[in-house]
Design an enzyme around this catalytic site. Structure first.
Site, short mmCIF file in Angstrom:
data_model
loop_
_atom_site.label_atom_id
_atom_site.label_comp_id
_atom_site.label_asym_id
_atom_site.label_seq_id
_atom_site.Cartn_x
_atom_site.Cartn_y
_atom_site.Cartn_z
N TYR A 474 46.90 63.53 67.38
CA TYR A 474 45.63 63.22 67.31
C TYR A 474 45.58 62.12 66.43
O TYR A 474 45.84 61.99 65.25
CB TYR A 474 44.55 64.47 66.68
CG TYR A 474 43.21 64.16 66.49
CD1 TYR A 474 42.58 64.24 67.84
CD2 TYR A 474 42.74 63.88 65.58
CE1 TYR A 474 41.24 63.94 67.60
CE2 TYR A 474 41.26 63.62 65.28
CZ TYR A 474 40.44 63.62 66.48
OH TYR A 474 39.19 63.53 66.15
N ASP A 569 50.61 56.21 62.60
CA ASP A 569 49.55 56.76 62.03
C ASP A 569 49.80 57.63 61.13
O ASP A 569 50.08 58.78 61.06
CB ASP A 569 48.71 57.56 63.13
CG ASP A 569 47.45 58.29 63.03
OD1 ASP A 569 47.09 58.02 61.62
OD2 ASP A 569 46.79 58.58 63.71
N LYS A 597 42.18 59.50 54.49
CA LYS A 597 42.44 60.64 53.60
C LYS A 597 42.36 60.19 52.06
O LYS A 597 41.45 59.90 51.71
CB LYS A 597 43.57 61.59 54.27
CG LYS A 597 43.41 61.90 55.58
CD LYS A 597 42.45 62.83 56.04
CE LYS A 597 42.48 63.26 57.46
NZ LYS A 597 41.56 64.07 57.82
#
Length: 753
Positions: A474, A569, A597
């Site tokens: 994702y 990613d 994050k």
């Protein structure tokens, strides 16, 4: 009898204390309290009577009389934490409870009724004391500091908690001054410009290790009123300055004189403290004589009744629909349910991100009131140990003090400017230091935005359209990436989204994860059209699925051979597995990287970056457009910088790797025979309800999501909040204690009984 085994700093070296601590197992089945500090390692176990020697020793420890510094305050908190951890893991005897509760009370009483903890005894504390007495109100004062070290950082912590204080920080190595200044909201100044700083300063603090004088008489303007602290040896400040009108100079000798006087004051209170301890010992013995036996027997009877009630509750919790009833009634989640109903009136689904609705685990959403360390507290007052950590954001735990201090200082300077600020450059430089492949960095506000921009840039650089991703990975909710995606999308029937035209996804190809042969076939057929391959180097958005040993290496070879870009990613893995992410572990260097994050320190911040020749195509230097009102927000940049600096100053990753290894060993044993498998990488883990650890998204989709939902509710009822989907990773932080991890393992052991 209650027994005590201990060693301390007076007779044993640091290495010997570390070795002794390593031999004590936190997972010992025998109830015990382990007190481990920099000065001592002590183990209390057993039940029954407490000897005078143990009673007096523990009371002295609590009062700070066994510490190197009389009245040390830190030991009080360390003792409380040791007792709380033991309570969380073991069923301690009534005598053990009484022993530690009275010890904590004794420590508090001694500090309240004596002056044993009063008076500054370190150079930084004495400096702060003098500052507070000289300027009770520091608002609108200007403080100049020369030197970057632990002493000046301690003073900075005090200053940045005061509003309207302007702090200039100078150092021979400007980069060190800039890093510390960014963390505490100061302004870095080159050392050769110190005169400019002295023209403005009301207070000057010098603490360098330079072998020569830094501040001379000629550097200070005539008639200047200034308070100077020279905390250096040899001196940083020319002594002749003390004779000037308006100058008050405290040198190291005077500071040490204050510290010694305060230390003597503390030492003079020891006899009084001993008398109070003797009184508390007498009270303990009196309680033991009058009430001890009855209370212990009564306590044992109550414990048996409680255990029978707990067995009934466990049965209820393990049988749906009783588990849902328990979560709403027995845990008193009434206010969360009401909050959800109210939220659905104004928010689609009552949430601002779909997985938060907790529908896949069949329980009402949790509405949180506050979070601290590893603990979430909901609006009903229920407390949960957090293993989701805002989806991996908090490696240090919620509300880490160093991050909070930096953020408070940043808020006082303003929340958004819309023009460049120094923290942006400081954070970009720090990112480059730990992720060297990111030669240049562009900050954005979310992981989705970072990936979307990186792919646009890759297409602009290569002149190609086709992007390759992997099933189950994702990369945010941009239209062209909602193809066989993981995370919340994985529960949708088509693993995509309504409202996305086919034309938007026509330029995206998804390949089975870990299928190197399929990847090579694709490059043979369409290699000349592929702009980039994007991959989660260790996927976490379909749960933790480990890559094949050769997957990432083959990816690097194929993209380089065909002129395509490789995008890592690392929104989740960046700074979590190591400071350099997965690429720091493997030594592979992607062309572009996305981060998020942990990077934002709990604030909305993300980044993409890579080779300078690629990044220079971004506007305003190049034709690839990207912009954002809140990109590089100064508060978010400051929080991120404080987080990375804190992580880099301590061996947190090594410590967490050890803790995680022990946790996974215990967890593997706990799930044996339950139809559950454990997949983990560093501090990320997933409990899959499958027969074997998945190697692809197709494997993941075979998981028993109904059983996972039952497990999630079971753990929630026992006070543990996991990431609420079978298709997500859960996370560990450095704030998780051994007691919390042990309780988690024991809860898993009992699942299904």
């Amino acid at each position: 009898m209650i027994h005590c085994t201990r060693i301390d700093h007076t007779r044993y070296s640091l290495a010997e204390r570390e070795q002794f601590a390593a031999t004590l197992s936190a997972r010992d089945t025998q109830p015990q309290v382990l007190l481990k500090t920099c000065n001592r390692v002590e183990r209390y176990w057993g039940e029954g009577a407490v000897s005078d020697a143990i009673l007096r020793h523990l009371y002295r420890v609590a009062a700070g009389l066994e510490s190197g510094l009389p009245g040390e305050r830190a030991i009080q908190g360390q003792l409380k934490n040791a007792y709380r951890e033991a309570c969380a893991v073991y069923r301690l005897s009534a005598q053990m409870h009484r022993l530690f509760q009275t010890a904590i009370h004794t420590g508090k009483r001694v500090r309240t009724e004596t002056k044993i903890a009063e008076g500054a005894v370190s150079h930084s504390q004495v400096t702060v004391d003098i500052l507070k007495k000289t300027y009770p109100d520091l608002s609108r004062k200007v403080v100049g500091i020369i030197g970057v070290n632990k002493l000046t950082e301690d003073i900075l912590k005090f200053l940045t908690d005061r509003q309207s204080v302007t702090v200039f920080l100078s150092n021979r190595h400007l980069d060190r001054a800039e890093a510390l200044a960014a963390r505490y909201g100061a302004v870095a100044v080159p050392l050769h410009e110190k005169r400019r700083m002295l023209d403005l300063a009301d207070v000057l603090i010098c603490a360098t290790s330079a072998p020569h004088t830094i501040v001379h008489d000629r550097d200070l303007p005539d008639g200047r009123e200034i308070l100077i602290f020279d905390l250096a040896f040899p001196r940083d400040v020319e002594p002749a300055l003390a004779a000037r009108k308006g100058v008050t100079l405290f040198d190291l000798e005077q500071i040490e004189r204050f510290a010694k006087a305060n230390l003597q004051l503390r030492s003079g209170e020891i006899a009084k403290a001993e008398r109070l301890i003797a009184e508390e010992i007498d009270k303990y013995r009196e309680w033991e004589t009058r009430y001890g036996e009855w209370r212990i027997e009564n306590g044992e009877w109550r414990m048996k009744a409680f255990r029978h009630a707990a067995a009934v509750m466990r049965w209820l919790r393990s049988h749906s629909p009783f588990s849902i009833l328990h979560s709403q009634f027995f845990m008193q989640r009434i206010h969360s349910v009401k909050a959800g109903e109210e939220a659905r009136r104004y928010l689609p689904g009552g949430v601002n991100s779909p997985v938060r609705a907790l529908r896949s685990v069949e329980t009402p959403p949790l509405f949180v009131r506050k979070a601290q360390g590893t603990t979430l507290t909901d609006v009903d007052g229920n407390r949960f140990t957090d293993f989701c950590l805002s989806w991996g954001v908090f490696l240090l735990g919620h509300g880490h003090p160093s991050v909070n201090r930096a953020v408070r200082a940043a808020l006082r300077r303003g929340t958004s400017y819309g023009i460049p600020s120094l923290p942006e450059t400081a954070l970009a430089r720090t990112v480059n230091r730990y992720v060297p492949s990111m030669e240049k960095v562009r900050f954005v506000s979310s992981g989705t935005e970072a990936v979307m921009s990186a792919i646009r840039l890759a297409r602009g650089f290569t002149g190609r359209d086709l992007v390759v991703k992997f099933d189950g990975c994702y990369h945010g909710h941009a239209d062209h990436l909602l193809v066989s995606a993981g995370s919340g999308v994985s529960v949708l029937a088509a693993s995509s989204s309504a409202g996305v035209p086919d034309a938007f996804t026509a330029c995206t190809v998804s390949v089975p994860f870990n299928d190197v042969d399929a990847l090579e076939r694709l490059f043979r057929e369409k290699g000349a059209s592929i702009a980039a391959v994007i991959v989660e180097p260790v996927p976490a958005n379909m749960g933790v699925v480990l890559p094949r040993a050769d997957l990432l290496r083959r990816l690097r070879e194929l993209t380089a051979r065909h002129g395509s870009l490789l995008i890592f990613d690392e929104v989740i893995t960046g700074f979590r597995l190591t400071m350099g992410g997965v690429q720091g572990q493997t030594g592979l260097r992607p062309d572009l990287t996305t981060l998020g994050k942990i990077l934002g320190g709990g604030f909305p911040a993300a980044a993409f970056g890579g080779r300078a020749e690629i990044m220079d195509l971004l506007a305003p230097d190049g034709p690839v457009y990207q912009a954002g009102t809140l990109s590089g927000n100064p508060v978010a940049m400051t929080a991120g910088l404080a987080t990375l600096e804190t992580l880099s100053q301590h061996p947190y990753h090594e410590r967490l790797e050890t803790t995680a290894g022990e946790f996974y060993t215990g967890l593997s044993a706990a799930i044996r025979g339950k139809g559950i498998t454990l997949a983990h990488a560093g501090s990320m883990f997933t409990l899959f309800f499958t027969a074997r650890p998945p190697a692809s998204f197709d494997d993941v989709k075979q998981a028993d999501t109904r059983r996972f939902g039952l497990f999630f509710r079971y753990m929630l009822e026992r006070g543990f909040y996991l990431s609420p989907s079978q298709f997500e990773a859960s996370f560990l932080s450095v704030a998780h204690s051994s007691g919390e991890l042990e309780r988690f393992i024991r809860a898993v052991e009992k699942f299904g009984e």
